[in-house]
Design a protein around this motif. Structure first.
Motif, short mmCIF file in Angstrom:
data_model
loop_
_atom_site.label_atom_id
_atom_site.label_comp_id
_atom_site.label_asym_id
_atom_site.label_seq_id
_atom_site.Cartn_x
_atom_site.Cartn_y
_atom_site.Cartn_z
N PRO A 87 0.84 -1.20 0.00
CA PRO A 87 0.00 0.00 0.00
C PRO A 87 0.87 1.25 0.00
CG PRO A 87 -0.75 -1.58 1.66
CD PRO A 87 0.58 -2.07 1.16
N ARG A 88 0.32 2.35 -0.47
CA ARG A 88 1.10 3.58 -0.56
C ARG A 88 1.38 4.16 0.82
NH1 ARG A 88 0.03 6.35 -6.31
NH2 ARG A 88 -0.02 4.42 -7.48
N ASP A 89 2.53 4.81 0.92
CA ASP A 89 3.00 5.29 2.22
C ASP A 89 2.30 6.56 2.69
OD1 ASP A 89 4.91 3.33 2.88
OD2 ASP A 89 6.35 4.20 1.49
N ILE A 90 1.64 7.28 1.77
CA ILE A 90 0.99 8.53 2.15
C ILE A 90 -0.42 8.56 1.54
CG2 ILE A 90 1.07 11.05 2.03
CD1 ILE A 90 4.09 10.86 1.69
N ILE A 91 -1.40 8.97 2.34
CA ILE A 91 -2.77 9.15 1.88
C ILE A 91 -3.20 10.55 2.27
CG2 ILE A 91 -5.13 8.25 1.91
CD1 ILE A 91 -3.99 5.62 3.04
N ILE A 92 -3.73 11.30 1.29
CA ILE A 92 -4.20 12.66 1.54
C ILE A 92 -5.65 12.77 1.09
CG2 ILE A 92 -1.86 13.55 1.20
CD1 ILE A 92 -2.87 14.74 -1.49
N PRO A 93 -6.37 13.83 1.51
CA PRO A 93 -7.75 14.02 1.05
C PRO A 93 -7.82 14.16 -0.47
CG PRO A 93 -7.32 15.39 2.97
CD PRO A 93 -6.00 14.83 2.55
N PHE A 94 -8.87 13.60 -1.06
CA PHE A 94 -9.05 13.64 -2.51
C PHE A 94 -9.11 15.08 -3.01
CE2 PHE A 94 -11.64 13.47 -6.40
CZ PHE A 94 -10.95 12.51 -7.13
N ASN A 95 -9.82 15.93 -2.30
CA ASN A 95 -9.95 17.33 -2.73
C ASN A 95 -8.64 18.11 -2.59
OD1 ASN A 95 -12.58 17.38 -3.71
ND2 ASN A 95 -13.45 17.64 -1.66
N THR A 96 -7.74 17.61 -1.75
CA THR A 96 -6.42 18.25 -1.66
C THR A 96 -5.65 18.03 -2.94
OG1 THR A 96 -6.41 17.83 0.73
CG2 THR A 96 -4.30 18.39 -0.29
N GLN A 97 -5.75 16.82 -3.49
CA GLN A 97 -5.12 16.56 -4.78
C GLN A 97 -5.71 17.46 -5.86
OE1 GLN A 97 -5.69 12.59 -6.42
NE2 GLN A 97 -4.43 13.03 -8.22
N ILE A 98 -7.01 17.61 -5.84
CA ILE A 98 -7.68 18.44 -6.85
C ILE A 98 -7.31 19.91 -6.68
CG2 ILE A 98 -9.89 19.12 -7.83
CD1 ILE A 98 -9.08 16.14 -8.22
N ASN A 99 -7.38 20.41 -5.45
CA ASN A 99 -7.09 21.83 -5.21
C ASN A 99 -5.67 22.21 -5.61
OD1 ASN A 99 -9.64 22.00 -4.17
ND2 ASN A 99 -9.01 22.08 -2.02
N ASN A 100 -4.73 21.29 -5.38
CA ASN A 100 -3.32 21.58 -5.67
C ASN A 100 -2.88 21.09 -7.04
OD1 ASN A 100 -2.02 22.68 -2.97
ND2 ASN A 100 -3.44 21.04 -2.37
N GLU A 101 -3.85 20.59 -7.83
CA GLU A 101 -3.58 20.12 -9.19
C GLU A 101 -2.39 19.15 -9.22
OE1 GLU A 101 -3.34 23.29 -12.02
OE2 GLU A 101 -5.27 24.15 -11.45
N LEU A 102 -2.45 18.16 -8.33
CA LEU A 102 -1.39 17.15 -8.23
C LEU A 102 -1.73 16.02 -9.20
CD1 LEU A 102 -1.13 17.18 -4.34
CD2 LEU A 102 0.34 18.38 -5.97
N TRP A 103 -0.94 15.92 -10.23
CA TRP A 103 -1.29 15.01 -11.33
C TRP A 103 -0.03 14.38 -11.90
CZ3 TRP A 103 -5.39 12.72 -13.40
CH2 TRP A 103 -5.32 12.22 -14.71
#
Length: 443
Positions: free
Chosen positions: A212-228
């Motif tokens: 499993p991945r070592d870091i989990i963040i809120p889904f909207n945090t990925q969207i807000n910060n345009e992490l792609w």
């Protein structure tokens, strides 16, 4: 009497060391091959979340274009296993399940606050709603999931794995501390305990047996910060986005978001399917979903089989491995026949001085059990070596996963002893039939 039979058994093994060694190594090779294959097959086919596997569902919608089906399997059209961003958010906002979450992913350089840039590591990161932790029974060592505000607003918080916590914070409680993802600081709210679902049912097929991945963040945090990271997602489009911007990706008809929902019963499953049908009809009115209104809910087991992560039919390799064990045991039986044949004089003498057939059977049974026990012990070492080699040959399997459980260890020893006894029964009974008179004449 048991002590006496054990003494006779060890004396017999010492008298024929080469033949005894051949029997032990033959059993060990067969047991090692069989149990290596069995362990791998058992781990790959196990239920990754038995308490929830009938309640967690992968949601699939047929959102592809009018002239381009997603896929045709066995003559039937099938929908993609992932959704567009807008569909995932529409389902999330509808809140029709007990719990639900979209799952995203990306990669970013990460490091501790005090670490220099040169020590930053490229890290695969998961994004989700907080419901994921309850849905997937994620255990926590420190802290817990973020709150609903972090979900809604996309705050810069993170849950990290115990392994990453050990590396960055030497295993101490890191809740309230921070780490850097890219150049942004994220506050740690939780540290997961040992959590290795096998297979990782909520991930892509090629990653199902990765950690499993070592870091989990809120889904909207990925969207807000345009992490792609385009290489980290399965990104499929029937119509290309209007441009290369992140906002265009979100507004596009491209599928890349995995979506899971938890439902309490089969009745709830039927109701959710009805909801998906209504949703697809509603989207059709907006000019979307122009293909057949095909929507599916696959529970964990159904999803793993459908995506060919697990196979419904039996494992051919497992049958072949146990067939090889049978061949090894047949060879061992032949060696037992030869060994016990050399002891006919001893058997005849023991019979002449009062030993019964049952005594002879007991004596040779003890000796056979010892051979099986030694063969099983050596077979365990060979099986463990086989698992190490398997982990090295198949990079998608991590070494910690390929470990024999206590139950498999016990089963290996029991299998070795019972197999040796089963295939040694005929030579033992044959030896017990020796008539004392025929042997005494030859003395």
């Amino acid at each position: 009497m048991l002590g006496y039979y054990l003494k006779l058994a060890f004396i017999s093994l010492k008298k024929t060391p080469f033949l005894s060694f051949l029997m032990i190594i033959t059993i060990a090779i067969g047991i090692g091959a069989a149990m290596t294959t069995y362990t791998v097959s058992y781990l790959l086919a196990k239920d990754p979340i038995p308490s929830k596997s009938e309640k967690l569902f992968n949601v699939r919608l047929n959102s592809f274009g009018p002239d381009k089906p997603f896929n045709i399997a066995k003559g039937k059209e099938v929908p993609p296993t992932i959704l567009t961003y807008q569909d995932a958010m529409n389902l999330q906002n509808a809140q029709q399940g007990v719990r639900q979450t979209p799952l995203g992913s990306f990669k970013m350089m990460t490091r501790g606050i005090t670490q220099p840039v040169t020590e930053a590591k490229m890290t695969a990161i998961r994004s989700a709603y907080r419901d994921m932790f309850s849905m997937f029974d994620v255990p926590f060592k420190f802290g817990g999931a973020w709150d609903e505000v972090a979900d809604k607003e996309g705050l810069q918080v993170a849950v990290i794995s115990q392994e990453l916590n050990d590396k960055l914070f030497l295993g101490e409680n890191s809740v309230g501390k921070s780490l850097l993802i890219g150049e942004s600081s994220y506050q740690i709210v939780g540290v997961t305990d040992d959590w290795y679902p096998i297979p990782k049912f909520f991930d892509y097929r090629v990653r199902a047996y990765n950690k499993p991945r070592d870091i989990i963040i809120p889904f909207n945090t990925q969207i807000n910060n345009e992490l792609w990271t385009s290489s980290d997602v399965s990104f499929l489009c029937w119509k290309e986005p209007s441009d290369d911007s992140f906002s265009a990706i979100l507004a596009s008809e491209c599928v890349w978001v995995s979506y899971w929902v938890e439902l309490a019963s089969e009745a709830d499953r039927s109701r959710y399917l009805d909801f998906l049908h209504r949703y697809s009809m509603e989207q059709r009115e907006y000019g979307r979903f122009l293909r057949e209104p095909l929507h599916q809910l696959f529970n964990v087991k159904e999803d793993l089989v459908d995506r060919k992560v697990q196979k419904e039919d039996g494992n051919i390799a497992l049958w072949l491995a146990f067939a090889f064990l049978g061949v090894c045991l047949l060879n061992c039986m032949a060696m037992m026949v030869a060994k016990f044949h050399t002891k006919t004089g001893e058997v005849g003498l023991r019979r002449a001085v009062g030993a019964s057939k049952q005594d002879i059977v007991a004596q040779f049974s003890i000796e056979t059990c010892i051979v099986g026990l030694l063969g099983g012990g050596l077979g365990l070492l060979l099986a463990q070596f086989g698992l190490v080699v398997t982990a090295q040959l198949y990079s998608h399997l991590y070494a910690e996963m390929l470990e024999m459980t206590f139950g498999i260890v016990v089963m290996t020893i029991v299998l070795a002893i019972t197999s040796a006894m089963a295939f040694g029964l005929l030579p033992i009974l044959h030896a017990a039939k020796v008539q004392p008179s025929s042997q005494l004449k030859s003395l």
